[in-house]
Motif scaffolding. Structure first.
Motif, PDB file in Angstrom:
ATOM      1  N   GLY A   1      94.668  76.671  66.720  1.00  0.00           N
ATOM      2  CA  GLY A   1      94.867  76.749  65.285  1.00  0.00           C
ATOM      3  C   GLY A   1      95.849  77.866  64.956  1.00  0.00           C
ATOM      4  N   PRO A   2      96.199  77.989  63.681  1.00  0.00           N
ATOM      5  CA  PRO A   2      97.118  79.059  63.280  1.00  0.00           C
ATOM      6  C   PRO A   2      96.421  80.413  63.382  1.00  0.00           C
ATOM      7  N   PRO A   3      97.194  81.528  63.201  1.00  0.00           N
ATOM      8  CA  PRO A   3      96.580  82.855  63.249  1.00  0.00           C
ATOM      9  C   PRO A   3      95.435  82.962  62.240  1.00  0.00           C
ATOM     10  N   LYS A   4      94.393  83.731  62.598  1.00  0.00           N
ATOM     11  CA  LYS A   4      93.190  83.981  61.814  1.00  0.00           C
ATOM     12  C   LYS A   4      92.269  82.772  61.725  1.00  0.00           C
ATOM     13  N   SER A   5      92.754  81.576  62.228  1.00  0.00           N
ATOM     14  CA  SER A   5      91.892  80.387  62.222  1.00  0.00           C
ATOM     15  C   SER A   5      91.602  79.907  63.636  1.00  0.00           C
ATOM     16  N   ALA A   6      92.396  80.342  64.586  1.00  0.00           N
ATOM     17  CA  ALA A   6      92.242  79.881  65.969  1.00  0.00           C
ATOM     18  C   ALA A   6      90.957  80.419  66.588  1.00  0.00           C
ATOM     19  N   ILE A   7      90.387  79.592  67.468  1.00  0.00           N
ATOM     20  CA  ILE A   7      89.165  79.995  68.157  1.00  0.00           C
ATOM     21  C   ILE A   7      89.414  80.115  69.654  1.00  0.00           C
ATOM     22  N   MET A   8      90.146  79.150  70.193  1.00  0.00           N
ATOM     23  CA  MET A   8      90.379  79.124  71.642  1.00  0.00           C
ATOM     24  C   MET A   8      91.876  79.308  71.927  1.00  0.00           C
ATOM     25  N   TYR A   9      92.163  80.052  73.005  1.00  0.00           N
ATOM     26  CA  TYR A   9      93.539  80.375  73.366  1.00  0.00           C
ATOM     27  C   TYR A   9      93.796  80.030  74.823  1.00  0.00           C
ATOM     28  N   ASP A  10      95.049  79.737  75.106  1.00  0.00           N
ATOM     29  CA  ASP A  10      95.557  79.720  76.484  1.00  0.00           C
ATOM     30  C   ASP A  10      96.549  80.871  76.569  1.00  0.00           C
ATOM     31  N   ASN A  11      96.124  82.006  77.180  1.00  0.00           N
ATOM     32  CA  ASN A  11      96.963  83.205  77.254  1.00  0.00           C
ATOM     33  C   ASN A  11      97.347  83.545  78.677  1.00  0.00           C
ATOM     34  N   ASN A  12      97.409  82.452  79.502  1.00  0.00           N
ATOM     35  CA  ASN A  12      97.899  82.634  80.868  1.00  0.00           C
ATOM     36  C   ASN A  12      97.045  83.657  81.613  1.00  0.00           C
ATOM     37  N   ASN A  13      95.733  83.438  81.510  1.00  0.00           N
ATOM     38  CA  ASN A  13      94.799  84.333  82.203  1.00  0.00           C
ATOM     39  C   ASN A  13      95.009  85.799  81.798  1.00  0.00           C
ATOM     40  N   TYR A  14      95.092  86.006  80.474  1.00  0.00           N
ATOM     41  CA  TYR A  14      95.206  87.342  79.857  1.00  0.00           C
ATOM     42  C   TYR A  14      96.547  88.030  80.119  1.00  0.00           C
ATOM     43  N   GLU A  15      97.513  87.303  80.628  1.00  0.00           N
ATOM     44  CA  GLU A  15      98.816  87.922  80.883  1.00  0.00           C
ATOM     45  C   GLU A  15      99.889  87.391  79.941  1.00  0.00           C
TER      46      GLU A  15
END
Length: 1164
Positions: A525-539
């Motif tokens: 989702g957009p900023p402030k609405s997103a719940i789940m992320y793919d952040n490349n294993n925190y990197e």
């Protein structure tokens, strides 16, 4: 040096007449001189009054020779100096005469009055002028007049009044003057000239039959003026005027010759012309060298000044005249401010004729008198001081500007250095990031096209099935660049792609300018609405921008941007700090001004002035109400006034009977305030010759004068004390010593403090502490240390006997011995150190021995100038020592007016009430300042008191775990002793809780039993009312600030309270005091329901709630009204908070009261 008196060359006719367009112009020069009576010039009176015989040259009221060693004026040949006279320097470098020259227009030295003077009979030569009628008017031939006009005057022959007469005559000529009138004047002059010739034939020169003038010019015999026609009027007027001027010059020459002959025949050596000296005119001084000690000198000069050698000094060279005898002369301008001219003659070196050591003097008529000249000098000094003040202010401004530029330069260099360091740190992180960056990752993400640059648009593809967002309904990219340097700069929603080989989605992204590396994550989702992320294993994900700017250029620009950012942030901080400091200083100044006004109005029921602010040079009316004084019912009231603590140069003014004022019991008197006044002093009496006086109980009435050219001389006060905040504070005594000293020092007086050097001192608050010297007393070596505490000079005494190495201020078994030794050592330090204080101020029993040790041992041995002031802070301790100090001290005080009355019957005080005064303590506005308090969340003033106190209450509730609610909050900050009314405190806690209020107590008990009692109460309250009551049984400075700011009310139910600072601090923070009527509590808190008149008499408005009794019902009466006002009249309550914040309970007012007391002690 500008010399205003200069010899001028004689005027020629060409200098008088300028021809323009066929018309002549007359330049005014000097007023015409009257025909004066011939008078001898000899010493006649020492005073030289301007009102008698002002046309005589007299001996001065001073002996000029006493101001400078030189040869006597006794007639003698040039040779060895008379006995006792030793010429040292030439006139240009001698002390007194040189001062006259170097000082220019002003000379402040006074001249001793001559003890003897001789009055000689005045001699007059009267001219009997007889006029004969003539049928025709004979004049000199015009061609001879023209010849005389072009002839230059001889350089070695002074004009002898020619300039004076010519210039004066010009003033009498007016455009349009009739020729008939001019002809009449010429005829009159001829008659006077003929008569003067016949009457003074034995003493004056004749004008030869050949027409030769005194100055060597020749004239034809006669010229007959005929009234021919209108066309020749202008030419005729011009010729006639020239003739008139020449005849006037001749008449004055004859007068001067007559005066010279007469003066010479009398054996006198000086005369002036004209004889009547007027201000702002030129005179000619004549000196006969043959009668002087300067007979053999070839160079003759006159040195002088005006008004007893105090104004416009001059030195002028005399020239030899053609007069019979050895006459020399020069021209002097008399300034408009002159009432007397003083002078001597000398040879330009060190040989003088000073009129037998009495100097010569001439009174000046019609100008200033002595008093007017004094006022003039004061006004001149005022203007000079104003000029110096402007110059000083401009210099300070320039210095401040220079400092600002230097500081800005240093700060800018620091910003640049910080930018360089920060850029380098980022660069290192960036290098590590670049190693992780890629152009794509197989089966996860890639970018189309592969080659792109800043501001270009690309498609960023993402395989949804490759990560944790495989089941997300939406896909968003949250991105930035250059390691997220600018935060979130890319926000786009991804759409499904038609690409096969996975669940591919893409978003069109604009590459940020100056991007070298892209940074992003994927979200559901957009900023402030997103719940789940793919952040490349925190990197996070990172991609290199292929066509970015060169890396070196990027980091150069990055450093520059960082530098500009740091500069902008710093300037914003500096501007905020500057604005806050300016506002704080302005608020302090405004409060100080209000306090001074309150001080001036504090006795309005007895005396006040109009205008209220008395300014130097103004006229002020003093209003006095005898009905409230010892002069009540007296038929007359007399006003007795002076200035500058009764030390003004004019002395006391004559007693003045006061006049009644309509519609009241007041009487009034009017006074002119001199320019050199800084204080107005007065008392009142029943009769002109005295009788009963109202002198304010021996203190006299004093009102400060503003804008004078003289400042009050600073006083030197030394405090000898055993406590001082913040380095050795136990109770209120330490606060008083520091705060009072600072307030008095702010009034431009000199203050020192002598304190024991305890081993438990808080040295972190001592600046520049260093060993100074040692001395011995009583067989003990005492080391002296010096340092600065809160801007005050402090001398620390460290005896080698270990008296102050006990780890505490009080508490040793031999405290009386320790402090007695300290008192004696402090006085010995002052004696051996050569101190000469005006006031020695000692405090409470601990330094009480200073009073009797000073009177018994030191008053007559080097410290006799000092007066002792003793302050009782608390009579409950050391009554014996206090009683003895009261007997010896010059003035005594205690810490509030009401407490002074409460203890008046005490045996230690009762015999000495005549010198016992109550002066309220104050609080330190720098320590207790809600606008600059680091312990509260929001800085506030009376303008935003609701906001500030609201934030503080919320912070207090959060810190102590209380319920965050809009409830009335009662604060209690105290030592838990019986004096503080602990039984009333307990009752008030329960009463507040009954009213659904909150209560916070901060304090501890020195008595363990009382401490345990409150521990049990705290446990009970924390169990039953945990959300509304909290007892903090310790000392916590930061918490005390937060309570003062966050509480709505501060309770102080003391059984007795000499002064009390808690209620004053509460009002400083906008909290409403609820107090018992005792001591300083009664003097500072005025009940909103009952004390309006009492507050008004002090120039205040009601500011709190108070009660009389010492039981629960009494405290309920005040507390119930306070809490009800909070619930039922919130707007009124907030206005009360604003009001109490604007009242001044600082040391501004007490410092003024103490200075009055110090002066009264010195007067005694």
């Amino acid at each position: 040096m500008e010399v205003s008196l200069q010899v001028q060359r004689p005027l020629s006719y060409k200098a008088v007449f300028n021809h323009t367009n066929g018309r002549f112009k007359i330049k005014p020069f000097l007023g015409s001189f009257p025909f004066a009576r011939t008078t001898l010039f000899t010493p006649w009176r020492s005073e030289c009054p301007a009102s008698r015989l002002s046309h005589r040259v007299t001996s001065s009221a001073a002996d000029f020779s006493k101001r400078r060693q030189r040869r006597s004026s006794t007639p003698s040949s040039k040779g060895p100096a008379p006995k006792g006279f030793t010429p040292k320097t030439q006139v240009g470098t001698s002390t007194q005469k040189r001062d006259l020259k170097n000082n220019g227009e002003k000379e402040d030295s006074s001249i001793p009055t001559s003890s003897e003077s001789t009055v000689l009979d005045k001699t007059e030569i009267e001219s009997n002028i007889a006029f004969e009628e003539e049928s025709t008017i004979e004049l000199y031939q015009k061609n001879r007049i023209d010849e005389a006009e072009t002839e230059e005057p001889k350089e070695d022959t002074p004009s002898m009044g020619k300039e004076l007469s010519v210039g004066k005559s010009n003033q009498n000529v007016e455009n349009g003057r009739s020729i008939g009138k001019i002809l009449e004047d010429v005829a009159e002059l001829q008659k006077k000239e003929m008569t003067l010739k016949s009457d003074t034939v034995s003493t004056a020169r004749y004008v030869s039959s050949e027409g030769k003038h005194l100055d060597g010019t020749k004239t034809d015999e006669t010229v007959t003026i005929k009234d021919e026609s209108v066309e020749s009027d202008e030419k005729t007027i011009e010729d006639t005027l020239k003739l008139k001027l020449e005849m006037e010059a001749n008449l004055r020459k004859q007068e001067i010759e007559g005066l010279a002959e007469e003066t010479f025949s009398r054996g006198n050596k000086v005369f002036v012309y004209p004889q009547s000296i007027k201000p702002d005119e030129d005179i000619e001084v004549f000196f006969n060298r043959s009668f002087s000690t300067l007979i053999n000198e070839s160079d003759i000069l006159i040195m002088g000044a005006f008004n007893d050698w105090r104004w416009r000094s001059f030195t002028v060279r005399l020239k030899k005249t053609h007069l019979n005898g050895d006459w020399w002369s020069c021209q002097i301008h008399v300034p408009k401010e002159a009432y007397k001219m003083d002078f001597v003659f000398f040879n330009g070196l060190n040989f003088y004729d000073n009129n037998d050591k009495k100097d010569f003097c001439i009174p000046v008529e019609g100008g200033m008198d002595v008093l007017s000249f004094e006022d003039f000098l004061l006004e001149e000094k005022r203007r000079e001081l104003e000029k110096l003040a402007k110059e000083r202010a401009e210099k300070e401004r320039q210095e401040e500007e220079k400092k600002r530029i230097e500081a800005e330069k240093a700060a800018s260099e620091a910003d640049r250095a910080q930018a360089r360091v920060e850029t380098e740190r980022r660069r290192e992180l960036f290098q590590q990031l670049m190693k992780k960056a890629a152009s794509s990752v197989d089966n996860i993400w890639f970018i189309e096209p592969k080659e792109f640059k800043g501001e270009g648009k690309v498609k960023l593809h993402y395989n949804k099935s490759s990560g944790p967002l495989a089941h997300a309904n939406e896909l968003w990219i949250h991105g930035g660049h250059n390691n997220w340097n600018d935060g979130l700069t890319i926000i786009e929603k991804l759409v499904r792609s038609e690409r096969e080989g996975g669940d591919w989605w893409y978003a069109e992204v604009v590459i940020p300018d100056r991007a070298v590396v892209l940074d992003w994550v994927f979200a559901d989702g957009p900023p402030k609405s997103a719940i789940m992320y793919d952040n490349n294993n925190y990197e996070d994900f990172h991609a290199i921008v292929p066509k970015s700017i060169p890396e070196e250029l990027y980091w150069v620009e990055e450093e520059h941007q960082m530098f500009r950012k740091l500069q902008e942030e710093r300037k914003l901080r500096e501007e905020a700090i500057r604005a806050k400091a300016e506002k704080g200083a302005r608020m302090k100044a405004e409060m100080k001004e209000r306090t001074l006004k309150r001080f001036l109005l504090s006795q309005k029921h007895i005396v006040y002035t109009e205008p209220l602010d008395v300014h130097a040079g103004s006229i002020v009316t003093v209003f006095y109400n005898p009905a409230n004084t010892v002069l009540n019912g007296k038929p007359e009231v007399w006003f007795r006034c002076s200035f500058n603590r009764w030390t003004h140069r004019m002395g006391p003014l004559p007693p003045q009977r006061m006049l009644p004022v309509a519609n009241g019991s007041h009487v009034k008197a009017t006074v002119k305030v001199p320019l050199d006044a800084y204080m107005m002093d007065f008392v009142f009496s029943e009769r002109e010759d005295g009788g009963i006086f109202d002198n304010k109980g021996g203190m006299d009435y004093h009102i400060p004068v503003f804008g004078g050219i003289v400042n009050e001389p600073p006083m030197h006060i030394v405090h000898i004390a055993v406590e001082m905040a913040p380095i050795a504070k136990v109770g209120g005594l330490g606060d008083v010593v520091t705060s009072l000293s600072r307030a008095v020092q702010d009034l431009s007086h000199n203050v020192d403090i002598i304190l024991p050097k305890y081993d438990c001192l808080n040295f972190s608050h001592v600046k520049d502490l260093h060993y100074q010297r040692s001395y011995s007393w009583g067989g003990t070596e005492i080391k002296v240390w010096f340092g600065k505490v809160e801007g005050l000079s402090v001398y620390f005494l460290e005896p080698t006997n270990g008296f102050f190495s006990t780890g505490c201020v009080y508490g040793s078994r031999n405290d009386a011995e320790r402090f007695g030794f300290f008192c004696h050592a402090a006085l010995e330090f002052l004696h051996q150190g050569g101190f000469h204080p005006d006031i020695i101020h000692c405090h409470d029993w601990s330094s009480a021995p200073v009073a009797w040790l000073f009177k018994d041992h030191y008053m007559h041995y080097g410290l006799g100038k000092a007066q002792v002031v003793f302050t009782i802070h608390n009579l409950e301790f050391g009554a014996h020592f206090i009683a003895k100090a009261m007997a010896y001290t010059d003035k005594a005080t205690t810490v509030s007016h009401t407490y002074s009355k409460e203890v008046a019957g005490n045996p230690a005080v009762a015999p000495h009430l005549y010198k016992f005064h109550g002066i309220l303590n104050g609080i330190d506005l720098d320590i207790w300042d809600p606008y600059n308090d680091k312990f509260i969340p929001v800085s506030y003033t009376s303008e935003n008191v609701v906001e500030g106190k609201g934030a503080a209450k919320e912070a207090l509730q959060q810190r102590l775990g209380l319920k965050k609610a809009d409830l009335p909050l009662v604060g209690i900050i105290t030592r838990l002793t019986h004096q503080k009314g602990i039984h009333l405190i307990k009752h008030a806690i329960w009463r507040t809780l009954e009213h659904n209020g909150q209560v916070v107590l901060l304090g501890s008990a020195p008595d363990p039993r009382i401490q345990n009692d409150f521990v049990n109460l705290a446990n009970q309250l924390h169990s039953s009312h945990a959300d509304r009551a909290r007892l903090c049984l310790t000392y916590d400075e930061p918490l005390s600030h937060l309570i003062y700011a966050g509480a709505d009310f501060i309770l102080v139910p003391s059984i007795f309270e000499p002064c009390g600072l808690t209620q004053m601090t509460a009002m400083r923070y906008g909290s409403i005091p609820v107090v018992r009527k005792t001591g300083g509590l009664y003097d500072t808190v005025f009940d909103v329901d009952h004390d309006k008149d009492r507050a008004d008499s002090q120039g205040l408005e009601p500011n709190g709630f108070n009660f009389d009794g010492a039981d629960g019902g009494a405290v309920d009466y005040a507390l119930n009204r306070a809490i009800s006002a909070w619930y039922n009249g919130r707007e009124w309550f907030y206005s009360l908070c604003k009001r109490v914040m604007e009242q001044d309970w600082s040391w501004n007012r007490p410092a003024l009261d103490y200075m009055e007391l110090y002066h009264a002690a010195r007067k005694n």
